[in-house]
Design a protein around this motif. Structure first.
Motif, PDB file in Angstrom:
ATOM      1  N   GLY A 165      -1.904  -6.074  -6.094  1.00  0.00           N
ATOM      2  CA  GLY A 165      -1.408  -4.925  -6.328  1.00  0.00           C
ATOM      3  C   GLY A 165      -1.285  -3.990  -4.968  1.00  0.00           C
ATOM      4  N   LEU A 166      -0.234  -3.495  -4.813  1.00  0.00           N
ATOM      5  CA  LEU A 166      -0.143  -3.366  -3.454  1.00  0.00           C
ATOM      6  C   LEU A 166       0.328  -1.625  -3.513  1.00  0.00           C
ATOM      7  CD1 LEU A 166       0.334  -3.993  -0.084  1.00  0.00           C
ATOM      8  CD2 LEU A 166       2.630  -3.799  -0.775  1.00  0.00           C
ATOM      9  N   ASP A 167       0.080  -0.937  -3.006  1.00  0.00           N
ATOM     10  CA  ASP A 167      -0.330   0.453  -2.659  1.00  0.00           C
ATOM     11  C   ASP A 167       0.783   1.124  -2.177  1.00  0.00           C
ATOM     12  OD1 ASP A 167       0.321   3.391  -2.643  1.00  0.00           O
ATOM     13  OD2 ASP A 167      -1.937   3.480  -2.217  1.00  0.00           O
ATOM     14  N   LEU A 168       2.050   1.252  -1.869  1.00  0.00           N
ATOM     15  CA  LEU A 168       2.797   1.039  -0.499  1.00  0.00           C
ATOM     16  C   LEU A 168       2.634   2.272   0.288  1.00  0.00           C
ATOM     17  CD1 LEU A 168       6.239  -0.487  -1.863  1.00  0.00           C
ATOM     18  CD2 LEU A 168       4.699  -1.377  -0.748  1.00  0.00           C
ATOM     19  N   PRO A 171      -0.267   0.264   2.961  1.00  0.00           N
ATOM     20  CA  PRO A 171      -0.545  -1.571   2.749  1.00  0.00           C
ATOM     21  C   PRO A 171      -0.705  -1.724   3.749  1.00  0.00           C
ATOM     22  CG  PRO A 171       1.256  -0.421   4.194  1.00  0.00           C
ATOM     23  CD  PRO A 171       1.055   0.972   3.402  1.00  0.00           C
ATOM     24  N   HIS A 194       4.105  -3.401  -6.911  1.00  0.00           N
ATOM     25  CA  HIS A 194       4.004  -1.640  -6.550  1.00  0.00           C
ATOM     26  C   HIS A 194       3.963  -0.912  -7.927  1.00  0.00           C
ATOM     27  CE1 HIS A 194       3.855   2.490  -4.625  1.00  0.00           C
ATOM     28  NE2 HIS A 194       5.721   2.221  -4.794  1.00  0.00           N
ATOM     29  N   TRP A 196       5.328   3.307  -9.230  1.00  0.00           N
ATOM     30  CA  TRP A 196       5.847   4.529  -8.882  1.00  0.00           C
ATOM     31  C   TRP A 196       6.339   5.373  -9.755  1.00  0.00           C
ATOM     32  CZ3 TRP A 196      10.267   6.673 -10.298  1.00  0.00           C
ATOM     33  CH2 TRP A 196      11.487   5.394 -10.277  1.00  0.00           C
ATOM     34  N   TRP A 221      12.741   1.967  -3.695  1.00  0.00           N
ATOM     35  CA  TRP A 221      11.210   1.332  -3.108  1.00  0.00           C
ATOM     36  C   TRP A 221      10.990  -0.641  -3.352  1.00  0.00           C
ATOM     37  CZ3 TRP A 221       7.202   4.159  -2.014  1.00  0.00           C
ATOM     38  CH2 TRP A 221       6.502   5.487  -3.008  1.00  0.00           C
ATOM     39  N   LEU A 225       9.189  -2.023  -0.034  1.00  0.00           N
ATOM     40  CA  LEU A 225       8.653  -2.776  -0.131  1.00  0.00           C
ATOM     41  C   LEU A 225       8.945  -4.856  -0.055  1.00  0.00           C
ATOM     42  CD1 LEU A 225       5.984  -4.512  -1.579  1.00  0.00           C
ATOM     43  CD2 LEU A 225       7.324  -4.655  -3.703  1.00  0.00           C
ATOM     44  N   GLU A 243       8.655  -9.882  -5.877  1.00  0.00           N
ATOM     45  CA  GLU A 243       8.233  -8.299  -5.362  1.00  0.00           C
ATOM     46  C   GLU A 243       8.614  -8.046  -7.087  1.00  0.00           C
ATOM     47  OE1 GLU A 243      10.093  -7.689  -2.271  1.00  0.00           O
ATOM     48  OE2 GLU A 243       9.087  -9.059  -1.089  1.00  0.00           O
ATOM     49  N   VAL A 245       8.691  -3.954  -8.652  1.00  0.00           N
ATOM     50  CA  VAL A 245       8.335  -2.147  -9.073  1.00  0.00           C
ATOM     51  C   VAL A 245       8.686  -1.752  -9.980  1.00  0.00           C
ATOM     52  CG1 VAL A 245       8.806  -1.736  -6.286  1.00  0.00           C
ATOM     53  CG2 VAL A 245      10.609  -1.584  -7.481  1.00  0.00           C
ATOM     54  N   ALA A 250      -0.619   3.164 -12.040  1.00  0.00           N
ATOM     55  CA  ALA A 250      -0.897   2.149 -11.408  1.00  0.00           C
ATOM     56  C   ALA A 250      -1.434   1.106 -12.131  1.00  0.00           C
ATOM     57  CB  ALA A 250      -1.074   2.212 -10.011  1.00  0.00           C
TER      58      ALA A 250
END
Length: 300
Positions: A165-168, A171, A194, A196, A221, A225, A243, A245, A250
């Motif tokens: 789980g990546l918060d852009l 990061p 990710h 959004w 996004w 990413l 990947e 989005v 989240a």
């Protein structure tokens, strides 16, 4: 000596499942395993010598149970055990200062109802400076693997995805590297996710992605990413990466993405707030509601 993988055990089903998961992880990392039991000499005011003796006995029994289970299920792993005295949260954190990874059990009910995380596990996660993995009761070695061709559980198949789980907006390298390394150790695919949401018009700044429509925002996004992950793809060319989005909250996106995963990796900011150490709402939701093991990686 190499830093060990450490597991906290108290004799409960969830802690024994955590110990077994930790043993498998120690084998993957070529590290020794250390089992730790934390106990208070005087847990209640007025507790006498008999109560302390009973606690010592229970602590030794919990460690023996953990050692017996590891030797039965993961006989190739070097394991030792120790008792540490003090309030459980602080004692575990102190014992783990020289460890590579700390693994704790959570009272997992099912993949639908998720974790019922105890105060000790939450306290450790909120204050730890090393990665902490939470494992539910009932976790089996086969749960990490893809089912066999006939649909039956197996440990001879490949691993399920590792999900990051990546918060852009933040990061962090520590979190990304942990996830890539976990996928590499397993020979698993890494699924980077990710989430959004449409921003409020009042929150938009010049050049913000929110100025374009929904589908174009998703493409923007995804491009962002891909740019963030590119350096890690180059560093870990053997790891297959997918990947995603997704529009939405989240916490909800992560719970869905982690269904059937071998591991979910999330981050936790270590900067203390006025209210003291916290896990953050997304990480808290992940450890409460995700059925697979959850790795919480601290970062500044």
């Amino acid at each position: 000596m190499l830093p060990p993988v450490m597991a906290g055990v108290d004799g409960s089903a969830e802690s024994l499942a955590a110990a077994e998961w930790a043993a498998r992880e120690a084998a993957r990392r070529s590290r020794p395993l250390r089992l730790v039991n934390a106990w208070n000499q005087q847990p209640h005011k007025g507790a006498g010598l008999s109560a302390a003796a009973a606690q010592r006995y229970l602590a030794r029994r919990a460690l023996r149970q953990g050692e017996d289970r590891i030797r039965r299920t993961c006989p190739g792993v070097k394991v030792d055990a120790e008792q540490v005295e003090g309030p459980a949260t602080g004692a575990l954190l102190h014992a783990a200062e020289q460890a590579e990874l700390l693994v704790l059990g959570s009272r997992g009910l099912s993949g639908f109802t998720g974790f019922v995380v105890g105060s000790v596990a939450l306290g450790v996660v909120a204050r730890a400076t090393l990665p902490v993995v939470l494992v539910r009761a009932g976790e089996e070695a086969s749960d990490e693997h893809l089912p066999a061709d006939d649909g039956c559980p197996s440990t001879r198949t490949g691993y399920q995805d590792v999900v990051l789980g990546l918060d852009l907006g933040d990061p962090c390298d520590e979190v990304i590297e942990f996830a890539f390394e976990a996928a590499r150790l397993r020979g698993a695919r890494l699924h980077v996710v990710h989430a959004w949401q449409e921003p409020s018009p009042l929150g938009l700044g010049p050049g913000e992605i929110g100025l374009v429509n929904g589908p174009e925002q998703a493409d923007e996004w995804l491009g962002f990413l891909d740019a963030v992950i590119k350096v890690w793809r180059d560093k870990y060319p053997e790891v297959e990466v997918v990947e995603t989005v997704a529009e939405g909250r989240a916490r909800s996106v992560l719970v869905r993405a982690a269904t059937g995963a071998s591991l979910l990796v999330v981050g936790r900011r270590t900067t203390e707030r006025a209210a003291g150490p916290r896990t953050g709402p997304v990480t808290h939701a992940a450890v409460q509601h995700v059925g697979c093991p959850v790795a919480v990686v601290p970062h500044e």
